[in-house]
Design a protein around this motif. Sequence first.
Motif, PDB file in Angstrom:
ATOM      1  N   GLU A 160      -3.746  16.767-108.676  1.00 47.64           N
ATOM      2  CA  GLU A 160      -3.116  17.441-109.718  1.00 47.64           C
ATOM      3  C   GLU A 160      -3.937  18.594-109.555  1.00 47.64           C
ATOM      4  OE1 GLU A 160      -0.792  15.901-112.260  1.00 47.64           O
ATOM      5  OE2 GLU A 160       0.116  14.417-111.734  1.00 47.64           O
ATOM      6  N   ALA A 161      -4.447  19.178-110.045  1.00 46.53           N
ATOM      7  CA  ALA A 161      -5.211  19.298-110.969  1.00 46.53           C
ATOM      8  C   ALA A 161      -6.240  20.857-109.717  1.00 46.53           C
ATOM      9  CB  ALA A 161      -6.443  19.213-112.132  1.00 46.53           C
ATOM     10  N   ILE A 162      -6.493  20.483-108.663  1.00 47.41           N
ATOM     11  CA  ILE A 162      -6.659  21.195-107.596  1.00 47.41           C
ATOM     12  C   ILE A 162      -6.008  22.063-107.326  1.00 47.41           C
ATOM     13  CG2 ILE A 162      -7.689  21.269-105.483  1.00 47.41           C
ATOM     14  CD1 ILE A 162      -9.258  18.598-106.510  1.00 47.41           C
ATOM     15  N   ALA A 163      -6.127  23.195-106.823  1.00 46.53           N
ATOM     16  CA  ALA A 163      -4.882  24.487-106.727  1.00 46.53           C
ATOM     17  C   ALA A 163      -4.527  23.966-105.330  1.00 46.53           C
ATOM     18  CB  ALA A 163      -5.799  25.478-107.082  1.00 46.53           C
ATOM     19  N   ALA A 164      -3.356  24.679-104.379  1.00 47.71           N
ATOM     20  CA  ALA A 164      -3.233  24.976-103.455  1.00 47.71           C
ATOM     21  C   ALA A 164      -4.433  25.349-102.823  1.00 47.71           C
ATOM     22  CB  ALA A 164      -1.870  25.336-102.833  1.00 47.71           C
ATOM     23  N   GLY A 165      -4.455  25.414-101.760  1.00 53.55           N
ATOM     24  CA  GLY A 165      -5.585  25.218-100.756  1.00 53.55           C
ATOM     25  C   GLY A 165      -7.381  26.003-101.642  1.00 53.55           C
ATOM     26  N   GLU A 166      -7.451  24.486-102.669  1.00 55.27           N
ATOM     27  CA  GLU A 166      -8.522  24.832-103.011  1.00 55.27           C
ATOM     28  C   GLU A 166      -9.380  23.480-102.370  1.00 55.27           C
ATOM     29  OE1 GLU A 166     -11.181  23.194-106.917  1.00 55.27           O
ATOM     30  OE2 GLU A 166      -9.254  24.313-106.757  1.00 55.27           O
ATOM     31  N   ARG A 167     -10.117  23.600-101.561  1.00 48.46           N
ATOM     32  CA  ARG A 167     -11.336  22.626-100.509  1.00 48.46           C
ATOM     33  C   ARG A 167     -12.210  22.820-101.247  1.00 48.46           C
ATOM     34  NH1 ARG A 167     -10.181  25.359 -94.834  1.00 48.46           N
ATOM     35  NH2 ARG A 167     -11.140  23.128 -93.677  1.00 48.46           N
ATOM     36  N   PRO A 168     -12.670  22.199-102.173  1.00 49.58           N
ATOM     37  CA  PRO A 168     -13.944  21.726-102.569  1.00 49.58           C
ATOM     38  C   PRO A 168     -15.546  21.136-101.322  1.00 49.58           C
ATOM     39  CG  PRO A 168     -12.002  20.369-103.426  1.00 49.58           C
ATOM     40  CD  PRO A 168     -11.323  20.831-102.465  1.00 49.58           C
ATOM     41  N   ILE A 169     -14.659  20.321-100.732  1.00 49.35           N
ATOM     42  CA  ILE A 169     -16.012  20.263 -99.430  1.00 49.35           C
ATOM     43  C   ILE A 169     -16.111  21.050 -98.511  1.00 49.35           C
ATOM     44  CG2 ILE A 169     -16.822  18.228 -97.876  1.00 49.35           C
ATOM     45  CD1 ILE A 169     -14.918  16.148 -99.195  1.00 49.35           C
ATOM     46  N   HIS A 170     -15.366  21.824 -98.194  1.00 52.72           N
ATOM     47  CA  HIS A 170     -15.381  23.334 -97.132  1.00 52.72           C
ATOM     48  C   HIS A 170     -16.282  24.103 -98.254  1.00 52.72           C
ATOM     49  CE1 HIS A 170     -14.485  25.978 -94.077  1.00 52.72           C
ATOM     50  NE2 HIS A 170     -14.194  26.894 -95.224  1.00 52.72           N
TER      51      HIS A 170
END
Length: 309
Positions: A215-225
């Motif tokens: 929920e708290a991760i913005a659309a398009g945000e890709r932490p592992i990438h």
Amino acid sequence: MPPSPLNPSPYEVLGVAPTASDDELRKAYRRMLRETHPDTGGDAKRFHDVQRAWEQLGTPADRAAYDRGRPSRNVQSHATWAPAAPRRTSESRPQARTYGHPGGLSREHYLDLMREWVGRGAALPDPYDPALVRSAPRDIRHLLANALAEEATAAQAAELGIAYTVWHDVATDAPGDPWASKLDHVVLGPSGLFAVQSEDWGSPVRVKRNEIVGEAIAAGERPIHSLSLRAKSVAKAARVKFTNLVVVVPDDAIDEALIVGRMRGVTSAVVQRSRLPGVLRGDLADAPLIGGTELFEVRTRLQSSIRFT
């Protein structure tokens, strides 16, 4: 590690406004107890959170102390967000070699935004005052939460022992502002070369198609990438190869203690904080080990090329 600045306030847990009367607060507490009790199909964690919220607000004295940002002595304080004093190293157990300032850039950016939010020229005697932090916008609290997470990881990494070397707040050439594109930790030891990102999104996350979502991760945000791009930048400059990409999150943020995948041919893992020391010591079964001569060469290359934020 202190509770996250992103945790909901006890008022939010009970579903009432901070201006609620004592009677409204009591009714909300009883209603939430019924709704969250495990015996009636509720969630055990939410039930515990409701009880904890009542401990902080249940009496006029406790509520007044909480509203001032200074919990009463019979309630465990959560106001421990200021930078901790330097830790004493153990005389009996050698520590890992460490370089850089863990959480430093996140705290610096937090302070800049907090001063801007309060108002330039306005007095800010304690930027870590709990009442002030709770009232700040979420993006400001998120920076503080990440700083605390980075400092917690640094404390765990220091205990790995003398065979390990750790660099914190490493600058990269990845896209984005310096505070957003830095690599939180580089950990080198016999178990491999780890690129580690410490995160606290303040809500549950999960892994889907080898990426972290929530929920708290913005659309398009890709932490592992994003972590892989930062690691690639450091690896290219030092002419080394990372063996593992690790994102560490709070224990209650993810159901599984360790989720392993692959990203750009490198082992990736999302790990609960309590499992992090084991992962850095070699719990990732398919992670290649680094021998003595190679370990020395990799350390020398990193030491000569790493830049700090």
